[in-house]
Design a protein around this motif. Structure first.
Motif, PDB file in Angstrom:
ATOM      1  N   LEU A  67     -32.183  56.304  42.297  1.00 20.33           N
ATOM      2  CA  LEU A  67     -32.912  55.937  43.099  1.00 20.33           C
ATOM      3  C   LEU A  67     -34.662  55.287  43.046  1.00 20.33           C
ATOM      4  CD1 LEU A  67     -32.131  56.905  46.994  1.00 20.33           C
ATOM      5  CD2 LEU A  67     -31.266  54.706  45.682  1.00 20.33           C
ATOM      6  N   TYR A  68     -35.077  56.069  42.045  1.00 14.62           N
ATOM      7  CA  TYR A  68     -36.497  55.851  42.293  1.00 14.62           C
ATOM      8  C   TYR A  68     -36.486  55.051  40.418  1.00 14.62           C
ATOM      9  CZ  TYR A  68     -41.436  56.820  40.432  1.00 14.62           C
ATOM     10  OH  TYR A  68     -42.572  56.384  40.024  1.00 14.62           O
ATOM     11  N   ARG A  70     -34.363  53.053  39.590  1.00 11.47           N
ATOM     12  CA  ARG A  70     -33.737  51.526  40.121  1.00 11.47           C
ATOM     13  C   ARG A  70     -34.384  50.695  40.826  1.00 11.47           C
ATOM     14  NH1 ARG A  70     -27.851  50.288  42.740  1.00 11.47           N
ATOM     15  NH2 ARG A  70     -27.449  48.158  41.812  1.00 11.47           N
ATOM     16  N   TYR A  71     -35.379  51.073  41.335  1.00  8.83           N
ATOM     17  CA  TYR A  71     -35.972  50.588  42.377  1.00  8.83           C
ATOM     18  C   TYR A  71     -37.788  51.126  42.452  1.00  8.83           C
ATOM     19  CZ  TYR A  71     -31.320  49.734  45.129  1.00  8.83           C
ATOM     20  OH  TYR A  71     -30.138  48.987  44.676  1.00  8.83           O
ATOM     21  N   LEU A  72     -38.283  51.572  42.172  1.00  9.28           N
ATOM     22  CA  LEU A  72     -39.524  51.533  42.305  1.00  9.28           C
ATOM     23  C   LEU A  72     -40.394  52.370  41.270  1.00  9.28           C
ATOM     24  CD1 LEU A  72     -40.281  55.012  44.728  1.00  9.28           C
ATOM     25  CD2 LEU A  72     -39.955  52.438  44.889  1.00  9.28           C
ATOM     26  N   TRP A 117     -26.165  53.915  52.492  1.00  3.67           N
ATOM     27  CA  TRP A 117     -27.544  52.962  52.016  1.00  3.67           C
ATOM     28  C   TRP A 117     -28.333  52.848  53.466  1.00  3.67           C
ATOM     29  CZ3 TRP A 117     -27.283  50.522  56.873  1.00  3.67           C
ATOM     30  CH2 TRP A 117     -25.478  50.150  57.693  1.00  3.67           C
ATOM     31  N   TYR A 121     -31.926  54.421  52.148  1.00  3.48           N
ATOM     32  CA  TYR A 121     -33.571  53.956  51.978  1.00  3.48           C
ATOM     33  C   TYR A 121     -34.476  54.916  53.069  1.00  3.48           C
ATOM     34  CZ  TYR A 121     -36.877  51.724  55.330  1.00  3.48           C
ATOM     35  OH  TYR A 121     -38.183  51.061  55.572  1.00  3.48           O
ATOM     36  N   LEU A 124     -35.549  56.579  49.756  1.00  5.51           N
ATOM     37  CA  LEU A 124     -36.549  55.580  49.041  1.00  5.51           C
ATOM     38  C   LEU A 124     -37.735  55.289  49.907  1.00  5.51           C
ATOM     39  CD1 LEU A 124     -36.455  54.155  46.801  1.00  5.51           C
ATOM     40  CD2 LEU A 124     -35.669  51.952  47.783  1.00  5.51           C
ATOM     41  N   GLY A 145     -37.889  45.883  47.237  1.00  4.55           N
ATOM     42  CA  GLY A 145     -36.518  45.448  46.289  1.00  4.55           C
ATOM     43  C   GLY A 145     -35.352  45.930  46.667  1.00  4.55           C
ATOM     44  N   TYR A 146     -35.250  47.271  47.872  1.00  2.00           N
ATOM     45  CA  TYR A 146     -33.955  47.854  48.454  1.00  2.00           C
ATOM     46  C   TYR A 146     -33.526  47.342  49.234  1.00  2.00           C
ATOM     47  CZ  TYR A 146     -30.497  51.066  50.020  1.00  2.00           C
ATOM     48  OH  TYR A 146     -29.730  51.277  50.202  1.00  2.00           O
ATOM     49  N   ARG A 149     -32.726  47.264  53.309  1.00  2.00           N
ATOM     50  CA  ARG A 149     -33.441  48.053  53.540  1.00  2.00           C
ATOM     51  C   ARG A 149     -33.756  47.537  55.247  1.00  2.00           C
ATOM     52  NH1 ARG A 149     -39.526  45.345  52.595  1.00  2.00           N
ATOM     53  NH2 ARG A 149     -38.089  43.201  53.462  1.00  2.00           N
TER      54      ARG A 149
END
Length: 178
Positions: A67-68, A70-72, A117, A121, A124, A145-146, A149
């Motif tokens: 997750l990190y 991909r999104y952060l 999911w 969230y 994340l 970007g999630y 959310r």
């Protein structure tokens, strides 16, 4: 197995540190216990398999890293700082918590019954706290970007309402619940 004085009628099963724990009323007989716990455990394992949630700490840490990345990472431009993620059965008033200075992230074991999911969230959300310890505009930008959310926040709000939990941990407009 744990016996509980507070629990009078119901039994429950959850994961704690990678192990299954059954909580039963203190006064339940051994016969009742032997009859009721195995089907409860089987039902829990079936639900767990359907959800596909990472259960072991290693799996949870792998999911957090995924997750990190991909999104952060695209927003921070940085590799993740050191962190570790564990499930916590003690968190009854928060969905997750993060000690930014130590990198320790704890997720409420209640999330294990929810769709992936939703737990993603919350995970994340806690990972974003490694960069922003508060719920600033920058923090919200990291979560922007999630794709699930808003749906995840609505799910948690509905869960809390349905469970009669009040608004103490409701993710409000400022997302201030962890």
């Amino acid at each position: 197995m744990r016996r509980s004085r507070r629990r009078t009628r119901t039994l429950t099963v959850f994961r704690e540190g990678g192990r299954l724990v059954a909580v039963v009323p203190e006064r339940i007989s051994a016969r009742e216990q032997n009859e009721l716990i195995p089907p409860l455990v089987q039902r829990f394992l079936r639900r767990e398999a359907k959800r596909g949630l990472p259960q072991a700490p290693d799996e949870l840490n792998r999911r957090a890293l995924e997750l990190y990345r991909r999104y952060l990472r695209p927003l921070t431009g940085e590799d993740p700082p050191g962190f570790s993620v564990t499930w916590s059965s003690r968190q009854q008033h928060r969905w997750g918590s993060c000690s930014a200075w130590s990198g320790e992230i704890r997720l409420s074991a209640r999330l294990q019954t929810m769709p992936s999911w939703v737990s993603d969230y919350v995970l994340l959300h806690e990972l974003a706290h490694l960069h922003q310890p508060n719920h600033s505009a920058e923090f919200h930008r990291l979560l922007s970007g999630y794709p699930d959310r808003d749906r995840a926040k609505a799910y948690l709000l509905g869960y809390q309402h349905g469970a009669g939990m009040g608004e103490s941990e409701t993710p409000d407009a400022e997302d201030d619940y962890s």
